[in-house]
Design a protein around this motif. Structure first.
Motif, PDB file in Angstrom:
ATOM      1  N   ALA A 617       0.827  -1.203   0.000  1.00 43.11           N
ATOM      2  CA  ALA A 617       0.000   0.000   0.000  1.00 43.11           C
ATOM      3  C   ALA A 617       0.864   1.258   0.000  1.00 43.11           C
ATOM      4  O   ALA A 617       0.558   2.233  -0.702  1.00 43.11           O
ATOM      5  N   ARG A 618       1.951   1.251   0.806  1.00 44.22           N
ATOM      6  CA  ARG A 618       2.837   2.406   0.815  1.00 44.22           C
ATOM      7  C   ARG A 618       3.495   2.601  -0.563  1.00 44.22           C
ATOM      8  O   ARG A 618       3.884   3.708  -0.917  1.00 44.22           O
ATOM      9  N   SER A 619       3.626   1.524  -1.291  1.00 48.11           N
ATOM     10  CA  SER A 619       4.234   1.599  -2.636  1.00 48.11           C
ATOM     11  C   SER A 619       3.240   2.081  -3.686  1.00 48.11           C
ATOM     12  O   SER A 619       3.596   2.231  -4.853  1.00 48.11           O
ATOM     13  N   GLY A 620       1.965   2.262  -3.318  1.00 48.26           N
ATOM     14  CA  GLY A 620       0.960   2.780  -4.251  1.00 48.26           C
ATOM     15  C   GLY A 620      -0.079   1.768  -4.722  1.00 48.26           C
ATOM     16  O   GLY A 620      -0.948   2.118  -5.527  1.00 48.26           O
ATOM     17  N   ASP A 621      -0.048   0.514  -4.268  1.00 53.38           N
ATOM     18  CA  ASP A 621      -1.015  -0.512  -4.683  1.00 53.38           C
ATOM     19  C   ASP A 621      -2.297  -0.432  -3.857  1.00 53.38           C
ATOM     20  O   ASP A 621      -2.285  -0.021  -2.682  1.00 53.38           O
ATOM     21  N   GLN A 622      -3.389  -0.835  -4.517  1.00 50.93           N
ATOM     22  CA  GLN A 622      -4.644  -1.068  -3.797  1.00 50.93           C
ATOM     23  C   GLN A 622      -4.637  -2.531  -3.373  1.00 50.93           C
ATOM     24  O   GLN A 622      -4.543  -3.434  -4.207  1.00 50.93           O
ATOM     25  N   VAL A 623      -4.715  -2.761  -2.080  1.00 47.90           N
ATOM     26  CA  VAL A 623      -4.562  -4.118  -1.560  1.00 47.90           C
ATOM     27  C   VAL A 623      -5.888  -4.579  -0.969  1.00 47.90           C
ATOM     28  O   VAL A 623      -6.527  -3.843  -0.215  1.00 47.90           O
ATOM     29  N   ARG A 624      -6.237  -5.800  -1.347  1.00 49.63           N
ATOM     30  CA  ARG A 624      -7.452  -6.430  -0.790  1.00 49.63           C
ATOM     31  C   ARG A 624      -7.065  -7.790  -0.277  1.00 49.63           C
ATOM     32  O   ARG A 624      -6.464  -8.596  -0.986  1.00 49.63           O
ATOM     33  N   VAL A 625      -7.484  -8.060   0.955  1.00 47.10           N
ATOM     34  CA  VAL A 625      -7.121  -9.323   1.599  1.00 47.10           C
ATOM     35  C   VAL A 625      -8.324  -9.835   2.375  1.00 47.10           C
ATOM     36  O   VAL A 625      -9.021  -9.063   3.038  1.00 47.10           O
ATOM     37  N   GLU A 626      -8.571 -11.148   2.249  1.00 49.74           N
ATOM     38  CA  GLU A 626      -9.597 -11.812   3.056  1.00 49.74           C
ATOM     39  C   GLU A 626      -8.909 -12.741   4.037  1.00 49.74           C
ATOM     40  O   GLU A 626      -7.981 -13.472   3.663  1.00 49.74           O
ATOM     41  N   ARG A 627      -9.367 -12.690   5.285  1.00 49.21           N
ATOM     42  CA  ARG A 627      -8.746 -13.523   6.316  1.00 49.21           C
ATOM     43  C   ARG A 627      -9.820 -14.111   7.218  1.00 49.21           C
ATOM     44  O   ARG A 627     -10.826 -13.461   7.543  1.00 49.21           O
ATOM     45  N   SER A 636     -14.625 -18.589  14.648  1.00 49.62           N
ATOM     46  CA  SER A 636     -13.858 -17.670  13.821  1.00 49.62           C
ATOM     47  C   SER A 636     -14.795 -16.818  12.996  1.00 49.62           C
ATOM     48  O   SER A 636     -15.983 -17.134  12.860  1.00 49.62           O
ATOM     49  N   VAL A 637     -14.266 -15.737  12.486  1.00 46.89           N
ATOM     50  CA  VAL A 637     -15.005 -14.852  11.603  1.00 46.89           C
ATOM     51  C   VAL A 637     -14.145 -14.572  10.390  1.00 46.89           C
ATOM     52  O   VAL A 637     -12.916 -14.743  10.408  1.00 46.89           O
ATOM     53  N   TRP A 638     -14.835 -14.144   9.319  1.00 53.03           N
ATOM     54  CA  TRP A 638     -14.134 -13.767   8.091  1.00 53.03           C
ATOM     55  C   TRP A 638     -14.200 -12.250   7.929  1.00 53.03           C
ATOM     56  O   TRP A 638     -15.254 -11.634   8.111  1.00 53.03           O
ATOM     57  N   TYR A 639     -13.077 -11.678   7.574  1.00 51.37           N
ATOM     58  CA  TYR A 639     -13.011 -10.248   7.314  1.00 51.37           C
ATOM     59  C   TYR A 639     -12.342 -10.008   5.977  1.00 51.37           C
ATOM     60  O   TYR A 639     -11.445 -10.743   5.567  1.00 51.37           O
ATOM     61  N   GLU A 640     -12.843  -8.929   5.337  1.00 48.65           N
ATOM     62  CA  GLU A 640     -12.209  -8.476   4.101  1.00 48.65           C
ATOM     63  C   GLU A 640     -11.525  -7.140   4.411  1.00 48.65           C
ATOM     64  O   GLU A 640     -12.184  -6.199   4.886  1.00 48.65           O
ATOM     65  N   PHE A 641     -10.232  -7.091   4.154  1.00 49.64           N
ATOM     66  CA  PHE A 641      -9.432  -5.892   4.457  1.00 49.64           C
ATOM     67  C   PHE A 641      -9.054  -5.208   3.162  1.00 49.64           C
ATOM     68  O   PHE A 641      -8.639  -5.867   2.196  1.00 49.64           O
ATOM     69  N   HIS A 642      -9.201  -3.875   3.165  1.00 52.39           N
ATOM     70  CA  HIS A 642      -8.782  -3.048   2.034  1.00 52.39           C
ATOM     71  C   HIS A 642      -7.739  -2.043   2.518  1.00 52.39           C
ATOM     72  O   HIS A 642      -7.979  -1.317   3.505  1.00 52.39           O
ATOM     73  N   LEU A 643      -6.615  -1.979   1.871  1.00 52.43           N
ATOM     74  CA  LEU A 643      -5.546  -1.031   2.190  1.00 52.43           C
ATOM     75  C   LEU A 643      -5.299  -0.189   0.951  1.00 52.43           C
ATOM     76  O   LEU A 643      -5.011  -0.720  -0.130  1.00 52.43           O
ATOM     77  N   VAL A 656      -2.014   5.387   5.113  1.00 51.60           N
ATOM     78  CA  VAL A 656      -2.727   4.248   4.494  1.00 51.60           C
ATOM     79  C   VAL A 656      -4.112   4.148   5.116  1.00 51.60           C
ATOM     80  O   VAL A 656      -4.236   4.143   6.353  1.00 51.60           O
ATOM     81  N   PHE A 657      -5.158   4.089   4.241  1.00 48.31           N
ATOM     82  CA  PHE A 657      -6.524   3.904   4.728  1.00 48.31           C
ATOM     83  C   PHE A 657      -6.789   2.404   4.809  1.00 48.31           C
ATOM     84  O   PHE A 657      -6.710   1.689   3.817  1.00 48.31           O
ATOM     85  N   PHE A 658      -7.104   1.981   6.003  1.00 47.49           N
ATOM     86  CA  PHE A 658      -7.312   0.550   6.281  1.00 47.49           C
ATOM     87  C   PHE A 658      -8.784   0.373   6.633  1.00 47.49           C
ATOM     88  O   PHE A 658      -9.269   0.988   7.587  1.00 47.49           O
ATOM     89  N   SER A 659      -9.522  -0.409   5.846  1.00 47.65           N
ATOM     90  CA  SER A 659     -10.931  -0.706   6.144  1.00 47.65           C
ATOM     91  C   SER A 659     -11.103  -2.211   6.270  1.00 47.65           C
ATOM     92  O   SER A 659     -10.414  -2.989   5.620  1.00 47.65           O
TER      93      SER A 659
END
Length: 1000
Positions: A617-627, A636-643, A656-659
């Motif tokens: 994200a600091r390098s300029g990418d839009q990052v999406r991660v599911e965990r 457990s729970v599932w979350y989708e993270f956007h950076l 960095v905006f982290f949702s």
């Protein structure tokens, strides 16, 4: 019937009848004898010549054209006419122009087409005698004229030789001239004197109205200045012939003020041929009456003959062949029509006169037992059979025609039999499809009662086949949407149902979709209804899950349910929302604080992946991660993270905006959708029906199942590259209109013509309904190939039309049979003078005429089995009155219009015939005047028929004594058959009344 049966000597005229068919010769001989002629019969040309040469007293020859082996009628006539001038009249069934021209070249005394009436026959014979007499008279007068002209020429020569001889013979010449003048004036014909330049020198016209122009306008003028060009040219040709041979002949017609007139002219040269100085006498006879009579007779006879020849069915007339003991052993063919040759491949020449056992090569005569039954019982016999010698199937009807004569009408039904076999095979295939398709199918009648269904429908409804067959949908189903769909089908439209159906015959609720359609015949009559049901349980579950997912998403968007954290470039927490802190506490048991490193709060197993995502994200990418994150306390729970990087300016990283979004429920829904999609894909692929998924906006094919690949002949990849416009044969703009209708559910059922990859065009039935995938609307089209079904429907339609044609033809033949029977009875009546024999025959004839009137009035159609009783009784009564020639008896008719079944009309007609006949015979005695009255009226549900007369009435003991007459027995028996009440009122001198009342 006009009879001309005496010649100039006072004896009967003698006719030589030449006919190769002995039975026809016998019938024609009897008819001629009944007309007052003496008849000698010959069966072939050779025998006719022998009789002709040995009988100098013959007055006329009546000869058939076809006389079997040996000389035909034309050659026989030529040989006779070469020896003696005698009128020859041809009689034949031929109407071809070349045959008529051939006989006209031999003799012009007449040509009679077989099937003639008695009146036409005797009129033709009388005309032939008159023509021959006129011809003889013309020859005689011509000879006299030539003799007189020669004598005149000799007298003139003598006058030139000497004046003295002229004076001596002047008185004789005057007498001769007066005789010639009288002779010429006695001729009824026109007489012209012409020179070689066609100038009219003199005219004698006993009938001036036959001249084209008045006499004073034509003398001294040339013919080509007066007559039409075609007539003038013909006369010029005849004049040239007269110059060369002494005589020329021609026939022509002229349009006179009195109408078109026909003439025959004979132009004779006067004296020897003197080129440029020849004089001619033209004798012109008016033959209009003869030509018009011949033309009208030939037109009538040709129409009847063409009807026989144009019949689509093969027709053959046979004669039974008996052995020396009189036992029937075979039958011989006497006549066939053109359809006989088409059906059998046997020409008329091959068939006529041959025995059936020899002609067909079967050893024994085909269908001999059935034909004998027809002759023995006197009733028609119909049957269907395979005829091995011709390898064909036939439907045959045999009709008796008199002793040892019968006719057969047959139809080649080989293709029909083959079609029936193919139809049964196709029906078996359709039955397999009906039973094994995964779609539920039911069949219902016009009352909404289920008449058949398959096992798939039984499973969908959750009932049993026994409970469903006979189930009345319209009376027992409570679901209004189902009722409306069925009513639409009964009205000729496509009914559609979709919903959760509560079974009436079982405790089962099934999400389902159904189509209902009616099958109608060509006249719009309902035949059967078809319904197809599809179990939507899996789809319903999928839609429910989808709706739940959409509700969760909607709630997420409408509430502060998103967790977000703003990090500085080093990963430190700058800001977060309430939901983010709440979720951190719930999941990890930690609380967020500004300034902390987010990576320090995470479990060890997430730190490395989180550091990598932050670096991206600091390098300029839009990052999406599911965990998947374990929860304190288990689970457990599932979350989708956007950076996402946040920049203040070019190259200035603010942080960095982290949702984070809880996607636990979405994961569950996706899993459910994945499973539902697999189920739908299975149904789509393996349903057995041709299915296409279309984009309604463009018509492009989005997807296709394996059955579509098999049907269209394209691979799935090829189909996805096509538009429905490449397959449907309709114009593109029309297809666009129908796509919109299907998309908006205006119309969901279509019949199209689709083009396969091979180029073949197939008729298809398409059920097209909108479906939604994601946010896009598509059309799911289920395609059914109905090409064969449409062909069968066309075959059924043609079959109905053929049956109508056969019905009309059979009615025509029945009417002809009645006419033949009536004619035979009339002939028998004419041949006997005994009153005790004539009376029963007259009664029988009237009964047959009464029955035949029914068939005259029948018209094939919807009310074929009914006729107008008022018209029927009127025709019958008037026919009887004419037959008895009772000029002083008045017929009064008071008949209300009433339609009645044929089976009731015939007995009523026979009753009326008996009563009217008895009145004419006995009621009026020697009285010259009287009245017979018929009254027909309908009284509520009953019919009343009154027949009365004002004659002598019945005797007083009539009612006390049993009926002894057959007519009265018939009346009582038929009244009982009709369940009618018969009332008879009569008083001596005051007439008799018969009243019948019967159910309407």
């Amino acid at each position: 019937m006009e009879k001309k049966d005496l010649n100039s000597t006072g004896r009967k005229k003698k006719i030589l009848l030449v006919e190769d068919d002995a039975l026809i010769a016998l019938m024609e001989s009897e008819l001629l004898q009944s007309g007052g002629y003496e008849v000698v019969t010959a069966l072939n040309g050779e025998q006719a010549l022998e009789i002709f040469r040995s009988s100098p007293d013959l007055d006329l020859v009546l000869m058939d054209i076809d006389l079997g082996p040996g000389m035909d009628g034309g050659e026989t006539a030529r040989r006779m006419l070469a020896e003696k001038d005698i009128p020859v009249v041809f009689i034949s069934s031929h109407t071809e122009p070349e045959i008529l021209a051939k006989t006209e070249a031999i003799t012009s005394y007449g040509y009679i087409v077989k099937g003639y009436s008695e009146t036409a026959l005797f009129a033709s014979l009388n005309m032939a005698f008159r023509l021959h007499a006129a011809h003889q008279e013309l020859l005689k007068k011509k000879s006299e004229l030539e003799t007189l002209a020669e004598n005149l020429s000799q007298a003139v020569n003598k006058l030139l030789e000497t004046q003295r001889e002229l004076l001596a013979h002047q008185q004789k010449l005057q007498a001769t001239t007066e005789h010639l003048e009288a002779t010429l004036n006695s001729l009824p014909d026109l007489l012209f004197e012409l020179d070689e330049q066609m100038t009219i020198i003199d005219v004698r016209a006993p009938r001036p109205e036959l001249l084209y122009r008045p006499k004073e306008e034509i003398i001294g003028r040339r013919i080509n200045e007066i007559l039409p060009e075609d007539v003038s040219n013909s006369l010029q040709f005849a004049l040239k012939e007269a110059v060369e041979s002494g005589q020329g002949e021609l026939d022509y017609s002229l349009d006179l003020p009195s109408g078109t007139r026909y003439f025959e002219a004979t132009i004779s040269r006067k004296g020897e041929n003197r080129p440029g100085q020849n004089r001619f006498v033209a004798l012109v006879r008016d033959i209009t009456d003869r030509i018009e009579a011949q033309l009208e007779q030939q037109k009538t006879e040709i129409r009847f003959f063409r009807l026989f020849q144009s019949m689509a069915e093969g027709v053959a007339i046979h004669r039974l062949v008996r052995d020396e003991n009189g036992d029937p052993v075979d039958y011989q063919l006497l006549e066939v029509n053109e359809a006989y040759t088409r059906h059998t491949g046997i020409s008329r020449e091959q068939a006529i006169g041959r025995k059936a056992s020899e002609l067909y090569g079967s050893g024994t005569p085909p269908f001999f037992r059935e034909y004998l039954e027809c002759l023995v019982t006197g009733r028609p016999v119909s049957f269907e059979s395979h005829f091995e010698p011709l390898k064909r199937d036939f439907k045959v009807t045999a009709f008796p025609m008199g002793e040892d004569l019968f006719s057969t009408v047959f139809e080649d039904i080989t293709e029909k039999k083959r079609a029936e076999i193919e139809l049964r095979e196709r029906e078996g295939r359709y039955r397999l499809i009906f039973q094994n398709t995964p779609l539920g199918i039911l069949q219902f009648d016009r009352n909404g009662i289920i008449t058949d269904c398959n096992e798939a429908f039984v499973r969908i409804i959750g009932s049993s086949r026994d409970d469903l067959i006979g189930f009345n949908i319209l009376e027992r189903v409570r679901d209004e949407k189902v009722l409306n769909a069925v009513r639409e089908a009964l009205a000729g439209r496509i009914g559609y149902y979709e919903g959760v159906y509560q079974s009436v015959t079982a405790d089962k609720v099934t999400p389902a979709r159904g189509f209902f359609a009616g099958i109608f015949d060509a006249d719009g009559n309902f035949i059967s209804g078809i319904g197809t049901f599809e179990d939507f349980t899996e789809r319903y579950r999928m839609e429910s899950a989808l709706r739940q997912s959409e509700a969760v998403l909607e709630a997420f968007l409408d509430s502060p349910s998103f967790s977000f954290i703003f990090l500085d470039p080093t990963g430190g927490i700058l800001k977060f929302n309430r939901i983010a802190n709440l979720r951190m506490k719930e999941i990890l048991g930690l609380e967020l604080q500004a300034g902390q490193k987010l990576i320090d709060l995470l479990p060890d197993k997430f730190k490395s992946s989180c550091a990598a995502s932050l670096e991206r994200a600091r390098s300029g990418d839009q990052v999406r991660v599911e965990r998947e994150i374990p929860v304190t306390g288990g689970g457990s729970v599932w979350y989708e993270f956007h950076l996402a990087p946040v920049y203040g300016g070019p190259g200035e990283l603010l942080g960095v905006f982290f949702s984070a979004e809880d996607i636990t429920e979405r994961k569950k829904v996706e899993e459910s959708l994945r499973q539902s999609e697999e189920r739908f894909r299975t149904i789509f692929e393996y349903s057995g029906a041709v299915m296409l998924v279309l984009d309604p906006e463009t018509g492009n094919i989005v997807d296709a199942n394996y059955r579509a690949e098999e049907f269209y002949g394209y691979s799935r990849e090829q189909l996805k590259k096509l538009s429905i416009k490449n397959i449907n044969t309709l114009p593109p703009d029309r297809i666009d209109q129908l796509l919109v209708q299907a998309k908006d559910r205006q119309t969901n059922y279509f019949i199209f013509r689709h083009r396969l990859a091979s180029g073949e065009i197939r008729d298809v039935e398409v059920h097209s309904h909108p479906i939604i995938f994601g946010d896009r609307k598509y059309l799911l089209s289920i395609i059914v190939d109905i090409t064969e079904r449409l062909k069968i429907e066309q075959q059924l339609k043609r079959g109905m039309e053929e049956k109508q044609a056969i019905l009309r033809e059979l009615q025509h033949r029945v009417k002809n049979t009645f006419a033949l029977i009536t004619s035979i009875i009339s002939l028998e009546i004419n041949r006997t003078g005994k009153k005790e024999i004539r009376a029963p025959l007259e009664s029988l004839k009237n009964r047959i005429i009464s029955i035949s009137r029914v068939y005259d009035m029948l018209t094939p159609g919807e009310r074929y089995q009914e006729i107008g009783l008022d018209r029927f009784l009127g025709d019958v009564s008037q026919s009887i009155l004419k037959g008895y020639a009772a000029a002083g008896i008045k017929l009064e008719l008071e008949l209300q219009p009433v339609n009645i079944e044929v089976k009731k009309a015939i007995p009523l007609g026979l009753i009326a015939t008996e009563i009217i006949t008895n009145s004419l015979k006995y009621a009026f005695g020697d009285r010259k005047k009287g009245e017979i009255r018929l009254k027909l009226e309908k009284l509520d549900d009953r019919l009343a028929l009154e027949i009365s007369d004002n004659g002598a009435g019945l005797s007083e003991d009539f009612f006390a004594s049993p009926s002894s007459g057959l007519g009265q027995e018939i009346i009582k028996a038929l009244a009982e058959q009709l369940e009618a009440e018969l009332e008879i009122k009569s008083r001596p001198g005051q007439g008799t009344l018969f009243r019948l009342t019967m159910p309407a």
